[in-house]
Scaffold this motif. Structure first.
Motif, PDB file in Angstrom:
ATOM      1  N   ARG A  77       0.815  -1.226   0.000  1.00 52.83           N
ATOM      2  CA  ARG A  77       0.000   0.000   0.000  1.00 52.83           C
ATOM      3  C   ARG A  77       0.842   1.267   0.000  1.00 52.83           C
ATOM      4  O   ARG A  77       0.393   2.308  -0.439  1.00 52.83           O
ATOM      5  CB  ARG A  77      -0.949   0.015   1.217  1.00 52.83           C
ATOM      6  CG  ARG A  77      -2.013  -1.057   1.176  1.00 52.83           C
ATOM      7  CD  ARG A  77      -3.006  -0.838   0.012  1.00 52.83           C
ATOM      8  NE  ARG A  77      -3.777  -2.031  -0.261  1.00 52.83           N
ATOM      9  CZ  ARG A  77      -3.530  -2.913  -1.219  1.00 52.83           C
ATOM     10  NH1 ARG A  77      -2.515  -2.725  -2.067  1.00 52.83           N
ATOM     11  NH2 ARG A  77      -4.271  -3.986  -1.391  1.00 52.83           N
ATOM     12  N   GLU A  78       2.057   1.177   0.529  1.00 55.06           N
ATOM     13  CA  GLU A  78       2.921   2.366   0.557  1.00 55.06           C
ATOM     14  C   GLU A  78       4.367   1.934   0.755  1.00 55.06           C
ATOM     15  O   GLU A  78       4.637   0.991   1.506  1.00 55.06           O
ATOM     16  CB  GLU A  78       2.495   3.273   1.716  1.00 55.06           C
ATOM     17  CG  GLU A  78       3.204   4.610   1.722  1.00 55.06           C
ATOM     18  CD  GLU A  78       2.791   5.451   2.936  1.00 55.06           C
ATOM     19  OE1 GLU A  78       1.616   5.852   2.997  1.00 55.06           O
ATOM     20  OE2 GLU A  78       3.653   5.673   3.806  1.00 55.06           O
ATOM     21  N   LEU A  79       5.271   2.613   0.072  1.00 55.71           N
ATOM     22  CA  LEU A  79       6.697   2.323   0.252  1.00 55.71           C
ATOM     23  C   LEU A  79       7.450   3.621   0.480  1.00 55.71           C
ATOM     24  O   LEU A  79       7.105   4.648  -0.121  1.00 55.71           O
ATOM     25  CB  LEU A  79       7.271   1.661  -1.018  1.00 55.71           C
ATOM     26  CG  LEU A  79       6.707   0.302  -1.432  1.00 55.71           C
ATOM     27  CD1 LEU A  79       7.256  -0.110  -2.800  1.00 55.71           C
ATOM     28  CD2 LEU A  79       7.051  -0.763  -0.394  1.00 55.71           C
ATOM     29  N   THR A  80       8.448   3.588   1.343  1.00 55.64           N
ATOM     30  CA  THR A  80       9.404   4.691   1.397  1.00 55.64           C
ATOM     31  C   THR A  80      10.673   4.173   0.724  1.00 55.64           C
ATOM     32  O   THR A  80      11.169   3.096   1.070  1.00 55.64           O
ATOM     33  CB  THR A  80       9.706   5.105   2.853  1.00 55.64           C
ATOM     34  OG1 THR A  80       8.457   5.406   3.476  1.00 55.64           O
ATOM     35  CG2 THR A  80      10.604   6.329   2.908  1.00 55.64           C
ATOM     36  N   VAL A  81      11.136   4.946  -0.248  1.00 55.44           N
ATOM     37  CA  VAL A  81      12.255   4.454  -1.061  1.00 55.44           C
ATOM     38  C   VAL A  81      13.310   5.543  -1.184  1.00 55.44           C
ATOM     39  O   VAL A  81      12.988   6.698  -1.480  1.00 55.44           O
ATOM     40  CB  VAL A  81      11.772   4.099  -2.498  1.00 55.44           C
ATOM     41  CG1 VAL A  81      12.828   3.264  -3.220  1.00 55.44           C
ATOM     42  CG2 VAL A  81      10.455   3.379  -2.487  1.00 55.44           C
ATOM     43  N   VAL A  82      14.564   5.154  -0.977  1.00 54.36           N
ATOM     44  CA  VAL A  82      15.657   6.083  -1.274  1.00 54.36           C
ATOM     45  C   VAL A  82      16.004   5.893  -2.747  1.00 54.36           C
ATOM     46  O   VAL A  82      16.347   4.797  -3.190  1.00 54.36           O
ATOM     47  CB  VAL A  82      16.885   5.816  -0.372  1.00 54.36           C
ATOM     48  CG1 VAL A  82      18.048   6.725  -0.782  1.00 54.36           C
ATOM     49  CG2 VAL A  82      16.532   6.040   1.095  1.00 54.36           C
ATOM     50  N   LEU A  83      15.860   7.004  -3.486  1.00 51.24           N
ATOM     51  CA  LEU A  83      16.081   6.931  -4.933  1.00 51.24           C
ATOM     52  C   LEU A  83      17.480   7.446  -5.288  1.00 51.24           C
ATOM     53  O   LEU A  83      18.253   7.834  -4.399  1.00 51.24           O
ATOM     54  CB  LEU A  83      14.991   7.720  -5.658  1.00 51.24           C
ATOM     55  CG  LEU A  83      13.566   7.152  -5.494  1.00 51.24           C
ATOM     56  CD1 LEU A  83      12.547   8.037  -6.203  1.00 51.24           C
ATOM     57  CD2 LEU A  83      13.465   5.716  -6.014  1.00 51.24           C
ATOM     58  N   ALA A  84      17.761   7.477  -6.585  1.00 50.95           N
ATOM     59  CA  ALA A  84      19.134   7.727  -7.054  1.00 50.95           C
ATOM     60  C   ALA A  84      19.672   9.099  -6.692  1.00 50.95           C
ATOM     61  O   ALA A  84      20.890   9.320  -6.723  1.00 50.95           O
ATOM     62  CB  ALA A  84      19.184   7.530  -8.561  1.00 50.95           C
ATOM     63  N   ASP A  85      18.796  10.065  -6.324  1.00 49.72           N
ATOM     64  CA  ASP A  85      19.307  11.386  -5.935  1.00 49.72           C
ATOM     65  C   ASP A  85      19.658  11.430  -4.444  1.00 49.72           C
ATOM     66  O   ASP A  85      20.038  12.476  -3.924  1.00 49.72           O
ATOM     67  CB  ASP A  85      18.277  12.471  -6.266  1.00 49.72           C
ATOM     68  CG  ASP A  85      17.017  12.348  -5.419  1.00 49.72           C
ATOM     69  OD1 ASP A  85      16.782  11.248  -4.873  1.00 49.72           O
ATOM     70  OD2 ASP A  85      16.267  13.327  -5.299  1.00 49.72           O
ATOM     71  N   GLY A  86      19.464  10.302  -3.764  1.00 48.21           N
ATOM     72  CA  GLY A  86      19.834  10.241  -2.348  1.00 48.21           C
ATOM     73  C   GLY A  86      18.748  10.752  -1.416  1.00 48.21           C
ATOM     74  O   GLY A  86      18.977  10.884  -0.220  1.00 48.21           O
ATOM     75  N   ASN A  87      17.573  11.021  -1.949  1.00 50.48           N
ATOM     76  CA  ASN A  87      16.464  11.435  -1.072  1.00 50.48           C
ATOM     77  C   ASN A  87      15.481  10.287  -0.881  1.00 50.48           C
ATOM     78  O   ASN A  87      15.371   9.403  -1.740  1.00 50.48           O
ATOM     79  CB  ASN A  87      15.738  12.641  -1.673  1.00 50.48           C
ATOM     80  CG  ASN A  87      16.610  13.879  -1.583  1.00 50.48           C
ATOM     81  OD1 ASN A  87      17.292  14.094  -0.573  1.00 50.48           O
ATOM     82  ND2 ASN A  87      16.631  14.671  -2.628  1.00 50.48           N
ATOM     83  N   ALA A  88      14.751  10.353   0.240  1.00 44.23           N
ATOM     84  CA  ALA A  88      13.749   9.317   0.527  1.00 44.23           C
ATOM     85  C   ALA A  88      12.372   9.838   0.119  1.00 44.23           C
ATOM     86  O   ALA A  88      12.011  10.975   0.457  1.00 44.23           O
ATOM     87  CB  ALA A  88      13.775   8.987   2.012  1.00 44.23           C
ATOM     88  N   TYR A  89      11.619   9.028  -0.600  1.00 47.73           N
ATOM     89  CA  TYR A  89      10.295   9.432  -1.083  1.00 47.73           C
ATOM     90  C   TYR A  89       9.236   8.434  -0.645  1.00 47.73           C
ATOM     91  O   TYR A  89       9.487   7.226  -0.617  1.00 47.73           O
ATOM     92  CB  TYR A  89      10.288   9.498  -2.616  1.00 47.73           C
ATOM     93  CG  TYR A  89      11.232  10.534  -3.158  1.00 47.73           C
ATOM     94  CD1 TYR A  89      10.868  11.873  -3.227  1.00 47.73           C
ATOM     95  CD2 TYR A  89      12.515  10.176  -3.583  1.00 47.73           C
ATOM     96  CE1 TYR A  89      11.744  12.837  -3.720  1.00 47.73           C
ATOM     97  CE2 TYR A  89      13.404  11.132  -4.072  1.00 47.73           C
ATOM     98  CZ  TYR A  89      13.008  12.460  -4.139  1.00 47.73           C
ATOM     99  OH  TYR A  89      13.870  13.407  -4.611  1.00 47.73           O
ATOM    100  N   THR A  90       8.046   8.974  -0.364  1.00 51.29           N
ATOM    101  CA  THR A  90       6.921   8.085  -0.082  1.00 51.29           C
ATOM    102  C   THR A  90       6.197   7.820  -1.391  1.00 51.29           C
ATOM    103  O   THR A  90       5.862   8.756  -2.121  1.00 51.29           O
ATOM    104  CB  THR A  90       5.954   8.758   0.916  1.00 51.29           C
ATOM    105  OG1 THR A  90       6.706   9.050   2.084  1.00 51.29           O
ATOM    106  CG2 THR A  90       4.803   7.831   1.278  1.00 51.29           C
TER     107      THR A  90
END
Ligand SMILES: Cc1cc2nc3c(=O)[nH]c(=O)nc-3n(C[C@H](O)[C@H](O)[C@H](O)COP(=O)(O)OP(=O)(O)OC[C@H]3O[C@@H](n4cnc5c(N)ncnc54)[C@H](O)[C@@H]3O)c2cc1C
Length: 557
Positions: A166-179
């Motif tokens: 239902r929801e993920l928090t992911v650290v993406l390639a720019d080094g930030n965490a996104y919901t």
């Protein structure tokens, strides 16, 4: 001081967790449950999301000077396709990302490194369960389930893991965490307007899917469960107007970003269940029996072969660690009583057909109807009318691969054609042809699987470190792929691509769709910092160069 040592020293200044560079630690993370091994340069144990963000930024900053620098997320390392190993930095999530935040109604909020065996008791207390828990539930983590888009016996009804996320928090390639969560068209437009990494990402993924909408939708294999490719077909739906990027991250094997937090929907656990065990002696019958069983709508429908059954009976006492001695002895006694009737002659295939209901009587009626329908095949059957009686058979089924890996000493249980899936209606034609190919290549193979989904785990027992055994892999793949495609199936219902099936993505999905998968990867990870040599970035040469060797066995001892 060599370059790498300097690099790790700099990293230490911004990373709170441990950086393990001893050979022993690197070797112990050089394998998963696949046929491969890759020795990492270091194993990192991040303490929190900030650590992962700093690590991603660090790798981006140093990638130009150190092009081989990359990050491979790893949880319990039970991946069978070789996606939990990498040559650079293996990021071990199981140590510190091990906290369950909450269970609200049926939504479990947890860190990804939590073991499923630690989640199960909490869910059971609330009459819930994970709808896609794999057979490896006692060994694996929830983050690994998301990473692989894992499936299990309940996937017959609830599909693979992507359907429950239902929801993920992911650290993406720019080094930030996104919901990341499902959003509607209005929210999508807002996101795409942002002049940020996230805004551009949403815009480019949306445009990619829109530009090839029909091709992408039609590329989805015609099966109940699939974990090959990137799930682009499930992200954007023009009719509902829902855009759900969790679908794309699920099953991406850590190649798009690192999941640091997740919410997953649990499903109701049945009040009562019972099993009909059907002992099939001829493989020919299997093709007809499976579609007939499916008409009776069992809640789960699993099976395993006599090799597995024999190992299960012989080594049942080894489950005492998992079950406790008292429970193990109880189940063992029940099992021995059930199998006594076969004396020394076990059937080829044991089918486990499970029904559920609100009352014991309802369960029993369903089992009895199934029993009557199967009588015409003149097979032996047993009714294990409740959960307690069914338990030893579930124990063997769920441990089938572990039994092969740990108890067959002279050969290695080698997963490479381990996850073929076609719709059950094709099985009467599909299965005999698979058997013919396996026999032609003189491959001693074991069989278990989620028969109701048409999902078969065929695990050859091989001397995988020998050149002659390795030479067999490619011709067998080349023969099986067209056969699976002829029936609209997939080479991986749940074990994903990794190093073993990644190289075959163009053959399975076609060049055009493969390029689209690659575009998706590059939108997320333009500099290829996340889990190289897996999925679209895999090559057969690299994979073949990294087949496990006996040499490492010696080192591990
Ligand atoms: C005995 C046995 C039985 C099995 N039975 C099944 C089965 O029934 N069904 C099934 O689907 N699979 C099965 N598997 C395969 C495997 O156990 C599952 O897919 C499991 O969910 C993987 O979990 P893990 O914690 O071991 O993940 P790992 O093996 O550590 O990782 C799996 C993948 O997820 C990625 N990953 C891990 N954590 C993260 C993260 N935080 N962020 C991003 N990516 C991440 C990794 O890079 C890797 O690509 C079996 C394996 C074994 C050994």
């Amino acid at each position: 001081m060599c370059n790498m040592d300097q690099l790790f020293q700099t990293l230490q200044g911004i990373f709170k967790g441990d950086i393990l560079t001893h050979l022993e630690d690197r070797i112990s993370h050089s394998r998963d449950a696949s046929i491969y091994e890759v020795l990492p340069q270091a194993v990192l144990e991040p303490r929190d999301t900030e650590d992962i963000q700093n690590l991603v930024k660090f790798v981006q900053d140093n990638k130009a000077v150190h092009p081989t620098l990359s990050i491979t997320p790893r949880s319990a390392g039970t991946c069978m396709s070789g996606a939990a190993i990498g040559s650079s930095l293996v990021v071990s999530m199981a140590k510190h990302f091990s906290h369950i935040h909450s269970l609200k109604r049926n939504i479990l909020h947890t860190q990804p490194g939590v073991f499923v065996r630690d989640i199960d008791p909490l869910l059971t207390k609330h009459k819930l369960m994970l709808g896609s828990a794999p057979a490896s539930r006692s060994l694996c983590t929830i983050g690994g389930m998301v990473g692989n888009n894992a499936g299990g016996e309940q996937s017959l009804r609830y599909g693979n893991t992507e359907r429950s996320v239902r929801e993920l928090t992911v650290v993406l390639a720019d080094g930030n965490a996104y919901t990341v969560q499902p959003i509607n068209k209005k929210e999508l437009i807002q996101k795409m307007k942002q002049r940020t990494f996230e805004g551009r990402l949403y815009k480019r993924v949306y445009e990619l899917i829109e530009a090839h909408y029909d091709l992408i939708k039609n590329a989805r294999p015609h099966v109940n469960k699939n974990s090959m490719g990137y799930n682009l077909w499930s992200v954007w739906d023009r009719e509902t107007g829902i855009f759900d990027m969790t679908r794309l991250i699920s099953g991406s094997q850590g190649t798009l970003g690192i999941v640091t937090d997740l919410k997953i929907e649990a499903v109701p656990k049945a009040a009562h269940t019972g099993l009909l065990l059907a002992y099939v002696t001829s493989f020919k019958q299997l093709g007809d029996i499976i579609p007939l069983v499916m008409k009776h709508e069992p809640s789960t429908f699993e099976g395993f072969d006599d090799i597995t059954f024999n190992l299960g009976i012989k080594y049942f006492s080894t489950f005492s660690q998992q079950l406790g001695v008292k429970e193990m002895l109880k189940q063992q006694a029940w099992l021995l009583q059930s199998v006594a009737r076969f004396k020394s002659h076990l059937p080829n295939i044991i089918l486990m057909i499970e029904f559920e209901g609100k009352t014991k009587k309802e369960v029993y009626t369903k089992i009895a109807n199934m029993h009557d329908a199967l009588k015409k095949y003149r097979i032996k059957m047993d009714i294990e009318g409740d959960e307690a009686a069914s338990a030893p058979f579930w124990q063997i089924r769920r441990s089938s691969l572990s039994l092969l890996r740990n108890r067959v000493h002279d050969k290695y249980a080698s997963p490479f054609i381990d996850d073929m899936t076609v719709q059950p209606k094709h099985l009467p034609k599909f299965l005999p042809q698979v058997r013919r190919i396996i026999r032609k290549h003189k491959l001693p193979a074991t069989l278990s699987g989620h028969f109701g989904d048409g999902n078969f785990h065929i695990i050859p027992l091989m001397d995988i470190e020998t050149k002659s055994a390795q030479k067999q892999l490619e011709p067998i793949m080349r023969e099986l792929i067209p056969l699976v495609l002829k029936y609209g199936g997939t080479m991986a219902g749940e074990h994903n691509d990794g190093m073993v099936r990644g190289p075959w993505l163009p053959a399975v999905f076609g060049e055009e769709m493969y390029e689209i998968f690659k575009d998706a990867k590059e939108i997320f990870d333009p500099t290829y910092i996340f889990n190289p040599h897996k999925k679209t970035d895999a090559s057969w040469e690299y994979s073949m160069d990294h087949i496990r060797t006996e040499h490492t066995d010696e080192l591990i001892k």
